[in-house]
Write a protein that holds these residues in place. Structure first.
Motif, PDB file in Angstrom:
ATOM      1  N   GLU A  83      -8.787   0.122   7.216  1.00  0.00           N
ATOM      2  CA  GLU A  83      -8.587  -1.309   7.413  1.00  0.00           C
ATOM      3  C   GLU A  83      -9.932  -1.991   7.573  1.00  0.00           C
ATOM      4  O   GLU A  83     -10.726  -1.612   8.433  1.00  0.00           O
ATOM      5  CB  GLU A  83      -7.698  -1.581   8.625  1.00  0.00           C
ATOM      6  CG  GLU A  83      -6.266  -1.163   8.391  1.00  0.00           C
ATOM      7  CD  GLU A  83      -5.327  -1.663   9.464  1.00  0.00           C
ATOM      8  OE1 GLU A  83      -5.761  -2.394  10.385  1.00  0.00           O
ATOM      9  OE2 GLU A  83      -4.133  -1.313   9.377  1.00  0.00           O
ATOM     10  N   ASP A  84     -10.182  -2.965   6.734  1.00  0.00           N
ATOM     11  CA  ASP A  84     -11.382  -3.801   6.821  1.00  0.00           C
ATOM     12  C   ASP A  84     -10.911  -5.189   7.227  1.00  0.00           C
ATOM     13  O   ASP A  84     -10.784  -6.088   6.404  1.00  0.00           O
ATOM     14  CB  ASP A  84     -12.119  -3.823   5.484  1.00  0.00           C
ATOM     15  CG  ASP A  84     -13.419  -4.602   5.536  1.00  0.00           C
ATOM     16  OD1 ASP A  84     -13.677  -5.272   6.567  1.00  0.00           O
ATOM     17  OD2 ASP A  84     -14.170  -4.562   4.557  1.00  0.00           O
ATOM     18  N   SER A  85     -10.613  -5.340   8.513  1.00  0.00           N
ATOM     19  CA  SER A  85     -10.045  -6.601   8.986  1.00  0.00           C
ATOM     20  C   SER A  85     -11.121  -7.609   9.377  1.00  0.00           C
ATOM     21  O   SER A  85     -10.865  -8.807   9.393  1.00  0.00           O
ATOM     22  CB  SER A  85      -9.119  -6.349  10.175  1.00  0.00           C
ATOM     23  OG  SER A  85      -9.826  -5.718  11.226  1.00  0.00           O
ATOM     24  N   SER A 140      -6.651 -13.071   3.200  1.00  0.00           N
ATOM     25  CA  SER A 140      -7.417 -11.942   2.686  1.00  0.00           C
ATOM     26  C   SER A 140      -8.213 -12.410   1.475  1.00  0.00           C
ATOM     27  O   SER A 140      -7.796 -13.323   0.758  1.00  0.00           O
ATOM     28  CB  SER A 140      -6.458 -10.820   2.271  1.00  0.00           C
ATOM     29  OG  SER A 140      -7.136  -9.832   1.538  1.00  0.00           O
ATOM     30  N   ALA A 143      -6.647  -3.622   3.300  1.00  0.00           N
ATOM     31  CA  ALA A 143      -6.446  -2.189   3.516  1.00  0.00           C
ATOM     32  C   ALA A 143      -6.901  -1.487   2.248  1.00  0.00           C
ATOM     33  O   ALA A 143      -6.651  -1.969   1.131  1.00  0.00           O
ATOM     34  CB  ALA A 143      -4.979  -1.887   3.799  1.00  0.00           C
ATOM     35  N   MET A 156       0.822  -1.222   0.000  1.00  0.00           N
ATOM     36  CA  MET A 156       0.000   0.000   0.000  1.00  0.00           C
ATOM     37  C   MET A 156       0.851   1.265   0.000  1.00  0.00           C
ATOM     38  O   MET A 156       0.603   2.184  -0.776  1.00  0.00           O
ATOM     39  CB  MET A 156      -0.938  -0.017   1.213  1.00  0.00           C
ATOM     40  CG  MET A 156      -1.815   1.227   1.339  1.00  0.00           C
ATOM     41  SD  MET A 156      -3.009   1.442  -0.008  1.00  0.00           S
ATOM     42  CE  MET A 156      -4.207   0.190   0.414  1.00  0.00           C
ATOM     43  N   CYS A 204      -7.555   2.528   0.281  1.00  0.00           N
ATOM     44  CA  CYS A 204      -7.343   3.964   0.293  1.00  0.00           C
ATOM     45  C   CYS A 204      -7.893   4.535  -1.012  1.00  0.00           C
ATOM     46  O   CYS A 204      -7.616   4.007  -2.095  1.00  0.00           O
ATOM     47  CB  CYS A 204      -5.860   4.297   0.440  1.00  0.00           C
ATOM     48  SG  CYS A 204      -5.575   6.065   0.742  1.00  0.00           S
ATOM     49  N   LEU A 229      -4.177  -7.097   4.174  1.00  0.00           N
ATOM     50  CA  LEU A 229      -3.528  -6.757   5.436  1.00  0.00           C
ATOM     51  C   LEU A 229      -2.499  -7.844   5.710  1.00  0.00           C
ATOM     52  O   LEU A 229      -2.776  -9.030   5.556  1.00  0.00           O
ATOM     53  CB  LEU A 229      -4.555  -6.699   6.568  1.00  0.00           C
ATOM     54  CG  LEU A 229      -5.462  -5.478   6.569  1.00  0.00           C
ATOM     55  CD1 LEU A 229      -6.543  -5.622   7.636  1.00  0.00           C
ATOM     56  CD2 LEU A 229      -4.657  -4.211   6.800  1.00  0.00           C
ATOM     57  N   SER A 256      -5.241  -3.628  -0.823  1.00  0.00           N
ATOM     58  CA  SER A 256      -4.073  -4.437  -0.474  1.00  0.00           C
ATOM     59  C   SER A 256      -4.444  -5.382   0.666  1.00  0.00           C
ATOM     60  O   SER A 256      -5.194  -4.997   1.562  1.00  0.00           O
ATOM     61  CB  SER A 256      -2.934  -3.525  -0.026  1.00  0.00           C
ATOM     62  OG  SER A 256      -1.809  -4.268   0.386  1.00  0.00           O
ATOM     63  N   ILE A 300      -5.756   5.458   5.130  1.00  0.00           N
ATOM     64  CA  ILE A 300      -5.850   4.026   4.866  1.00  0.00           C
ATOM     65  C   ILE A 300      -6.930   3.453   5.778  1.00  0.00           C
ATOM     66  O   ILE A 300      -6.938   3.693   6.986  1.00  0.00           O
ATOM     67  CB  ILE A 300      -4.500   3.327   5.084  1.00  0.00           C
ATOM     68  CG1 ILE A 300      -3.467   3.854   4.069  1.00  0.00           C
ATOM     69  CG2 ILE A 300      -4.652   1.810   4.978  1.00  0.00           C
ATOM     70  CD1 ILE A 300      -2.060   3.373   4.304  1.00  0.00           C
TER      71      ILE A 300
END
Length: 138
Positions: free
Chosen positions: A33-35, A64, A41, A13, A43, A58, A56, A31
């Motif tokens: 984060e959708d964890s 992922s 990640a 990223m 943006c 994480l 990208s 950025i």
């Protein structure tokens, strides 16, 4: 439907942000984060009227949703996102009738403040994302 953004899949990223900023893009978001659901990640950036989303994985040791695609195709354009002007269910029904395959059913997206997104695929076109319109565009 109007185009909301083009998604770019990237391994790194920070490196991608530097490359797109060197091309004149400006960040629209930090950025994100959708964890919880996707483990990615994100943006958003823009250059004039062109809006892109960097996506990208994480790097936290968990899988992922983009790992396999990134391994298969590498960095580059990933999807085109369309903002809906009709209810999500109506759009999905129309696209299914046209031969589109729903890859992910509608689910809330952190990057869109909880608005739902759905991904679809069709040979000859590729992957698209649908996002519900925000209150300002309805």
């Amino acid at each position: 439907m109007k185009i909301d953004h083009t998604g770019y899949l990237v391994r790194d990223m920070e490196k991608a942000l530097a490359q797109f900023e060197a091309l004149g893009y400006t960040r629209d978001t930090d950025i994100i984060e959708d964890s919880a659901t996707r483990n990615v990640a994100l943006c958003f950036l823009h250059n004039g009227a062109v809006r892109i989303e960097l996506v990208s994985p994480l790097h936290n040791g968990r899988p992922s949703v983009v790992d396999a695609t990134l391994q298969r195709q590498g960095d580059g354009p990933y999807h085109i996102c369309y903002q809906l002007e009709q209810p999500m269910e109506d759009a999905l029904a129309d696209l299914r009738r046209q031969g589109w395959l729903v890859v992910t059913p509608p689910e809330e997206a952190v990057a869109f403040g909880g608005r739902r997104v759905s991904f679809l695929f069709r040979l000859g076109v590729g992957l698209i994302e649908l996002v519900e319109a925000d209150d300002e565009t309805v």
